[in-house]
Design a protein around this motif. Structure first.
Motif, PDB file in Angstrom:
ATOM      1  N   GLU A 163       7.849   3.980  12.805  1.00 20.10           N
ATOM      2  CA  GLU A 163       6.813   5.015  12.654  1.00 20.10           C
ATOM      3  C   GLU A 163       6.745   5.505  11.217  1.00 20.10           C
ATOM      4  O   GLU A 163       5.659   5.672  10.646  1.00 20.10           O
ATOM      5  N   LEU A 164       7.924   5.711  10.626  1.00 21.05           N
ATOM      6  CA  LEU A 164       7.942   6.146   9.225  1.00 21.05           C
ATOM      7  C   LEU A 164       7.348   5.058   8.327  1.00 21.05           C
ATOM      8  O   LEU A 164       6.609   5.352   7.386  1.00 21.05           O
ATOM      9  N   ALA A 165       7.658   3.801   8.636  1.00 19.63           N
ATOM     10  CA  ALA A 165       7.107   2.691   7.843  1.00 19.63           C
ATOM     11  C   ALA A 165       5.586   2.667   7.955  1.00 19.63           C
ATOM     12  O   ALA A 165       4.882   2.379   6.983  1.00 19.63           O
ATOM     13  N   GLN A 166       5.079   3.011   9.153  1.00 20.92           N
ATOM     14  CA  GLN A 166       3.620   3.058   9.321  1.00 20.92           C
ATOM     15  C   GLN A 166       3.005   4.174   8.465  1.00 20.92           C
ATOM     16  O   GLN A 166       1.952   3.993   7.863  1.00 20.92           O
ATOM     17  N   PHE A 167       3.693   5.315   8.415  1.00 21.05           N
ATOM     18  CA  PHE A 167       3.233   6.401   7.531  1.00 21.05           C
ATOM     19  C   PHE A 167       3.205   5.926   6.077  1.00 21.05           C
ATOM     20  O   PHE A 167       2.257   6.194   5.335  1.00 21.05           O
ATOM     21  N   HIS A 168       4.274   5.249   5.661  1.00 20.68           N
ATOM     22  CA  HIS A 168       4.326   4.783   4.267  1.00 20.68           C
ATOM     23  C   HIS A 168       3.201   3.778   3.986  1.00 20.68           C
ATOM     24  O   HIS A 168       2.624   3.778   2.899  1.00 20.68           O
ATOM     25  N   ALA A 169       2.887   2.949   4.978  1.00 29.58           N
ATOM     26  CA  ALA A 169       1.807   1.972   4.789  1.00 29.58           C
ATOM     27  C   ALA A 169       0.458   2.687   4.637  1.00 29.58           C
ATOM     28  O   ALA A 169      -0.382   2.287   3.822  1.00 29.58           O
ATOM     29  N   LEU A 170       0.274   3.757   5.403  1.00 27.88           N
ATOM     30  CA  LEU A 170      -0.971   4.520   5.300  1.00 27.88           C
ATOM     31  C   LEU A 170      -1.059   5.196   3.929  1.00 27.88           C
ATOM     32  O   LEU A 170      -2.108   5.207   3.281  1.00 27.88           O
ATOM     33  N   LYS A 171       0.054   5.737   3.487  1.00 25.49           N
ATOM     34  CA  LYS A 171       0.105   6.356   2.155  1.00 25.49           C
ATOM     35  C   LYS A 171      -0.268   5.314   1.084  1.00 25.49           C
ATOM     36  O   LYS A 171      -1.069   5.589   0.179  1.00 25.49           O
ATOM     37  N   ALA A 172       0.296   4.118   1.216  1.00 25.06           N
ATOM     38  CA  ALA A 172       0.055   3.074   0.217  1.00 25.06           C
ATOM     39  C   ALA A 172      -1.399   2.621   0.208  1.00 25.06           C
ATOM     40  O   ALA A 172      -1.909   2.156  -0.814  1.00 25.06           O
ATOM     41  N   ALA A 173      -2.090   2.775   1.347  1.00 26.57           N
ATOM     42  CA  ALA A 173      -3.503   2.405   1.393  1.00 26.57           C
ATOM     43  C   ALA A 173      -4.315   3.293   0.452  1.00 26.57           C
ATOM     44  O   ALA A 173      -5.299   2.862  -0.139  1.00 26.57           O
ATOM     45  N   PHE A 174      -3.901   4.535   0.293  1.00 24.13           N
ATOM     46  CA  PHE A 174      -4.616   5.460  -0.585  1.00 24.13           C
ATOM     47  C   PHE A 174      -4.029   5.474  -1.995  1.00 24.13           C
ATOM     48  O   PHE A 174      -4.733   5.717  -2.959  1.00 24.13           O
ATOM     49  N   ASP A 175      -2.726   5.277  -2.077  1.00 26.14           N
ATOM     50  CA  ASP A 175      -2.028   5.457  -3.352  1.00 26.14           C
ATOM     51  C   ASP A 175      -0.963   4.376  -3.501  1.00 26.14           C
ATOM     52  O   ASP A 175       0.231   4.650  -3.354  1.00 26.14           O
ATOM     53  N   PRO A 176      -1.392   3.140  -3.791  1.00 29.81           N
ATOM     54  CA  PRO A 176      -0.420   2.038  -3.868  1.00 29.81           C
ATOM     55  C   PRO A 176       0.646   2.266  -4.943  1.00 29.81           C
ATOM     56  O   PRO A 176       1.778   1.816  -4.792  1.00 29.81           O
ATOM     57  N   ALA A 177       0.294   2.981  -5.996  1.00 25.10           N
ATOM     58  CA  ALA A 177       1.272   3.215  -7.062  1.00 25.10           C
ATOM     59  C   ALA A 177       2.323   4.236  -6.641  1.00 25.10           C
ATOM     60  O   ALA A 177       3.385   4.337  -7.251  1.00 25.10           O
ATOM     61  N   GLY A 178       2.031   4.995  -5.593  1.00 25.75           N
ATOM     62  CA  GLY A 178       2.994   5.987  -5.113  1.00 25.75           C
ATOM     63  C   GLY A 178       3.227   7.117  -6.094  1.00 25.75           C
ATOM     64  O   GLY A 178       4.336   7.651  -6.187  1.00 25.75           O
ATOM     65  N   LEU A 179       2.185   7.511  -6.807  1.00 26.09           N
ATOM     66  CA  LEU A 179       2.369   8.551  -7.826  1.00 26.09           C
ATOM     67  C   LEU A 179       1.733   9.894  -7.456  1.00 26.09           C
ATOM     68  O   LEU A 179       1.772  10.838  -8.222  1.00 26.09           O
ATOM     69  N   MET A 180       1.110   9.969  -6.269  1.00 27.57           N
ATOM     70  CA  MET A 180       0.587  11.262  -5.803  1.00 27.57           C
ATOM     71  C   MET A 180       1.687  11.972  -5.029  1.00 27.57           C
ATOM     72  O   MET A 180       2.075  11.525  -3.955  1.00 27.57           O
ATOM     73  N   ASN A 181       2.168  13.071  -5.578  1.00 20.80           N
ATOM     74  CA  ASN A 181       3.181  13.903  -4.914  1.00 20.80           C
ATOM     75  C   ASN A 181       4.358  13.081  -4.360  1.00 20.80           C
ATOM     76  O   ASN A 181       4.722  13.228  -3.183  1.00 20.80           O
ATOM     77  N   PRO A 182       4.954  12.225  -5.190  1.00 12.16           N
ATOM     78  CA  PRO A 182       5.993  11.331  -4.670  1.00 12.16           C
ATOM     79  C   PRO A 182       7.194  12.094  -4.092  1.00 12.16           C
ATOM     80  O   PRO A 182       7.532  13.171  -4.564  1.00 12.16           O
ATOM     81  N   GLY A 183       7.760  11.506  -3.055  1.00 13.16           N
ATOM     82  CA  GLY A 183       9.001  12.057  -2.493  1.00 13.16           C
ATOM     83  C   GLY A 183       8.809  13.165  -1.474  1.00 13.16           C
ATOM     84  O   GLY A 183       9.778  13.697  -0.945  1.00 13.16           O
ATOM     85  N   LYS A 184       7.545  13.507  -1.167  1.00 15.08           N
ATOM     86  CA  LYS A 184       7.321  14.602  -0.214  1.00 15.08           C
ATOM     87  C   LYS A 184       6.901  14.034   1.154  1.00 15.08           C
ATOM     88  O   LYS A 184       6.523  12.876   1.267  1.00 15.08           O
TER      89      LYS A 184
END
Lengths: 483, 338
Positions: free
Chosen positions: A433-454
């Motif tokens: 489930e957490l991996a699915q959340f991360h995949a959704l996040k990456a769909a919007f922000d592949p660089a992972g630089l929007m509010n990282p770590g939250k």
């Protein structure tokens, strides 16, 4: 390119005074409403319009600089905690109400407009914006979107997700997403719902269209005082079973009652085990009729009932509830506010269990409860300057949230995960489930630089935590990383 | 309660192994919106039953294949309703289908949509994993709102195994009134009524008559009726007829278009069936031009549903990425518009 050069570019893209740097100047931005968590931001950008937001995002994208978006800074989970190598994008200067459409009953506003300012601006037209978090005087609508904020009227009027019909979002990659508008539906995936409560992880909200409702013409507030917390809990279920949806239904336990009464002189009975505040709204006769029905239900559950008809008295009763948090400041140097949600029927058992956990931790807990929607705010009282009290408060808070998950609830009803509840997310969700959340996040922000770590913990963090849970049920080094 | 989830999970795993695609169906009642092309048919209809229903919590959790007819009659026994009152075309339909399609009934502007009521889902994603999001409580901001993302995605992001939805108490009194007027007059009335706290739960303008439904306490309904100047009693069957396309308006073999319009917009096509205080309209054929901010869903017999206007480039880009995040091998409901 040197850091100085990046700052120069940011400065050039913003109006005079729009870029704040230097340890002293950025200090007011080091924390949000969760003041135990602080960080000094590298730079604070204060854009005044959407073009400036896009400029800042563009420069940060080019140089790989992370961005944390901030509204009014009233968040309670550290979601807007800055990064020492990142830009804090504070949207408070984007505070214009762009349009009020009286035919559509909508308002289109910039993200920095405060929640209350919307209702104030449309009051003359007999309209208002329904969600009313306790911080509504200060909190911004952009922040409300990021947290999917609620308030005391959610049971009847819903959360931010039910009251926002359109957004304009800037993504880190430089796209502008126009999501919804004044209509009731949007085509394709429900990106509006995805953005709600996404804690600034997916994009920057630069425009919000909210639904406005007609002001109710009549209101009653009932105060029910109980000698027994369980009776109060059962009365809540009985009101719902009666087919009544109150505008607000709030419960406070004895420590909260006393603190609020000392602080606000709301007229609460200091010796009651619990009180219920029930607000009914609508049109004249109907409200009168429902108030009589609720009174009967409360009395049949052993309550002593007072009905506030006059606005001044209603406000006084609400003032006690709304000042419950500051009131705690009078009885303890520090308090730590939890935000679990539980099925209403579990309330009595959960309160008993919280009491037991608090005794074990040697700390006092006062409870305020959005009884209508099951959102529980246990306030853990402690003194951070006294030995290991802060540590014990954090551990107790974690246990309380895990308890909420065990009874079928959630670790956060309206305050968000931020940095505060990352560990509890590992309890509520499994790796897939957490991996699915991360995949959704990456769909919007592949660089992972929007509010990282939250908001969403890494799998590594959860796996470490899982290992330790097996042995102790609590972390051996609570000071590390989590808070 | 027949729990068919193991078979459904195995089917998804088979498709992944064999590289085939799948068509997810419940009762197949929404075929008018286009049927998916998948090679393997996955039917949720045996996966049915109520998992958890505690009326005092105002929430029900049921398996995807639970028939709407069974579900609503269980709720009615406890004096409760599904706020979104989803269509039951041909009298059938499942909870999973209602959530996947996101289609809401006549009370949508006042009682909320399917997505407004969805609190949690259990799904199988395109990696064959069984995942749970949301829950059975009203307020929940732990993680992204995947439950509402699944709502209205037409099964393109995953197989919905179960859903928890919020309920409302059934109103004490519900009455239908009607009034002969033009579509333009009906629009004026709708805009005026939206500014007052009135217990409206349905409007439908068709054939020169505006039908209005009021719900609440008997007292509240009576006083609103007087305030709104509604004198003539109407036919309460109009609501289910409009919702389920049983109304004579829908007796056609030709193309039907559904419009969703911005609140308060002036749309006064006398030949249309207009609901939701003017925010949803049905037309025969295809519209030539659309008012600003309007979305059209064109339902052509035997063809795929067409959306107009098409999604802009930015929306299309993120839509494709979201699809990829949930269904990286593209196995679910090929051809359906999410």
């Amino acid at each position: 390119m040197s850091n100085t050069r990046v700052l120069e570019r940011l400065e050039a893209g913003l109006p005079a005074g729009g870029l704040v740097t230097g340890e002293h100047a950025v200090r007011p931005f080091e924390t949000d409403g969760l003041t135990a968590i602080r960080e000094t931001p590298w730079a604070v950008a204060l854009p005044e319009d959407v073009e400036q937001v896009r400029t800042v995002l563009g420069i940060c994208r080019e140089h790989g600089v992370p961005v944390v978006t901030r509204g009014a800074g009233t968040g309670l989970s550290g979601g807007a905690r800055p990064l020492k190598n990142g830009v804090l994008l504070a949207l408070t200067k984007m505070n214009r109400i762009k349009e009020v459409d009286l035919d559509a009953c909508t308002a289109t506003v910039e993200p920095g407009v405060t929640n209350l300012a919307i209702s104030q601006a449309v009051r003359e037209h007999g309209l208002y914006y329904a969600p009313d978090p306790s911080s509504q005087l200060a909190c911004s609508i952009g922040g409300n979107v990021a947290e999917n904020s609620g308030g005391v009227h959610c049971l009847k009027y819903g959360l931010t997700v039910h009251n926002v019909t359109g957004l304009v979002v800037q993504t880190f990659e430089g796209d502008e997403l126009v999501i919804g508008g004044k209509g009731l539906e949007l085509p394709g995936f429900d990106l509006l719902a995805v953005m709600m409560g996404s804690e600034g992880m997916l994009g920057v909200v630069t425009e919000v269209t909210v639904k406005l409702l007609p002001l109710p013409t009549a209101k009653r507030v009932l105060l029910g005082s109980f000698d027994d917390v369980e009776d109060a809990g059962r009365a809540v279920g009985a009101i719902i079973a009666e087919g009544i949806i109150p505008a607000g239904l709030e419960m406070m336990d004895n420590p909260s009652i006393r603190a609020a009464e000392d602080f606000a002189a709301a007229g609460y009975p200091r010796d009651a085990a619990a009180i219920l505040l029930c607000e009914l709204d609508g049109t004249g006769d109907e409200v009168e009729h429902d108030a009589a029905r609720v009174r009967t239900v409360l009395e049949s559950h052993g309550a002593v009932v007072r009905v506030a008809v006059e606005e001044a008295e209603q406000e006084r009763l609400w003032k006690g509830r709304k000042s419950a948090f500051p009131a705690m400041g009078r009885i303890a140097p520090d308090y730590y506010c939890m935000d679990g949600t539980i099925p209403r029927g579990e309330l009595a058992g959960v309160l008993l269990c919280i009491g037991r956990l608090a005794d074990e931790a040697g700390l006092q807990v006062a409870n305020v409860f959005h009884a209508g929607d099951g959102n529980l705010h246990p306030l853990i009282l402690f003194d951070a300057n006294e030995g290991d009290q802060l540590e014990r408060a954090e551990t107790l808070g974690g246990r309380i949230l895990e308890l909420c998950v065990e009874v079928g609830g959630t670790v956060t009803g309206e305050h968000g995960v931020g940095v505060e509840k990352l560990d509890q997310m590992c309890v509520q969700f499994n790796d897939a489930e957490l991996a699915q959340f991360h995949a959704l996040k990456a769909a919007f922000d592949p660089a992972g630089l929007m509010n990282p770590g939250k908001a969403i913990p890494t799998l590594a963090r959860c796996s470490e935590l899982g290992g330790m849970h097996v042995h102790h049920g609590r972390l051996p080094h609570p000071e590390l990383e989590r808070f | 309660m027949p729990d068919d989830s193991e078979r459904l999970l195995a089917l998804v795993a088979d498709c992944l192994r064999e590289g085939s695609t799948m068509a997810i169906v419940g009762h197949g009642s929404k075929v008018r919106y286009g049927a998916p092309d998948g090679e393997v048919r996955l039917s949720t209809s045996e996966h049915s039953g109520i998992v958890d229903y505690r009326p005092e919590e105002l929430v029900v959790t049921a398996l995807a294949g639970t028939s709407l007819a069974d579900l609503t009659s269980e709720l009615a026994e406890q004096g409760q309703i599904l706020p979104f009152d989803p269509p039951r075309y041909g009298g059938v339909g499942t909870l999973g289908g209602a959530v996947a399609s996101g289609l809401s009934g006549p009370a949508r502007p006042w009682r909320g949509s399917v997505r407004d009521a969805v609190l949690g889902v259990e799904i199988v994603n395109g990696r064959g994993q069984r995942l749970r999001f949301g829950g059975s409580v009203m307020k929940n901001v732990a993680g992204y709102d995947v439950s509402r993302l699944m709502t209205g995605a037409w099964g393109t992001l995953g197989v919905i195994l179960s859903a928890s939805v919020r309920l409302l108490p059934a109103p004490e009194s519900e009455e239908t009134f009607c009034r002969a007027c033009s579509a333009a007059e009906a629009g004026e009335l709708n805009r005026r009524w939206a500014r007052a706290p009135l217990p409206i739960t349905g409007t439908c303008h068709v054939g020169g008559v505006l039908h209005v439904r009021l719900s609440g306490s008997a007292m509240g309904v009576a006083s609103a009726r007087d305030e709104m100047g509604l004198r003539e009693t109407g036919d309460p069957d109009i609501w289910a007829a409009a919702r389920d396309h049983g109304h004579a308006f829908f007796e056609t073999d030709g193309t039907v278009t559904r419009l969703t319009l911005p609140r308060g917009c002036r749309f006064d096509d006398e030949s249309a069936l207009i609901e939701w205080a003017g925010c949803q309209a049905w037309l025969h054929g295809e519209p030539e031009d659309l008012p600003d901010g309007t979305q059209a869903t064109v339902l052509m017999p035997g063809e795929r549903t067409q959306r107009r206007p098409a999604a802009d480039a930015a929306t299309a880009k993120y839509t494709a990425r979201i699809k990829d995040a949930f269904d990286p091998h593209g196995i679910f409901n090929p051809g359906m518009n999410g």
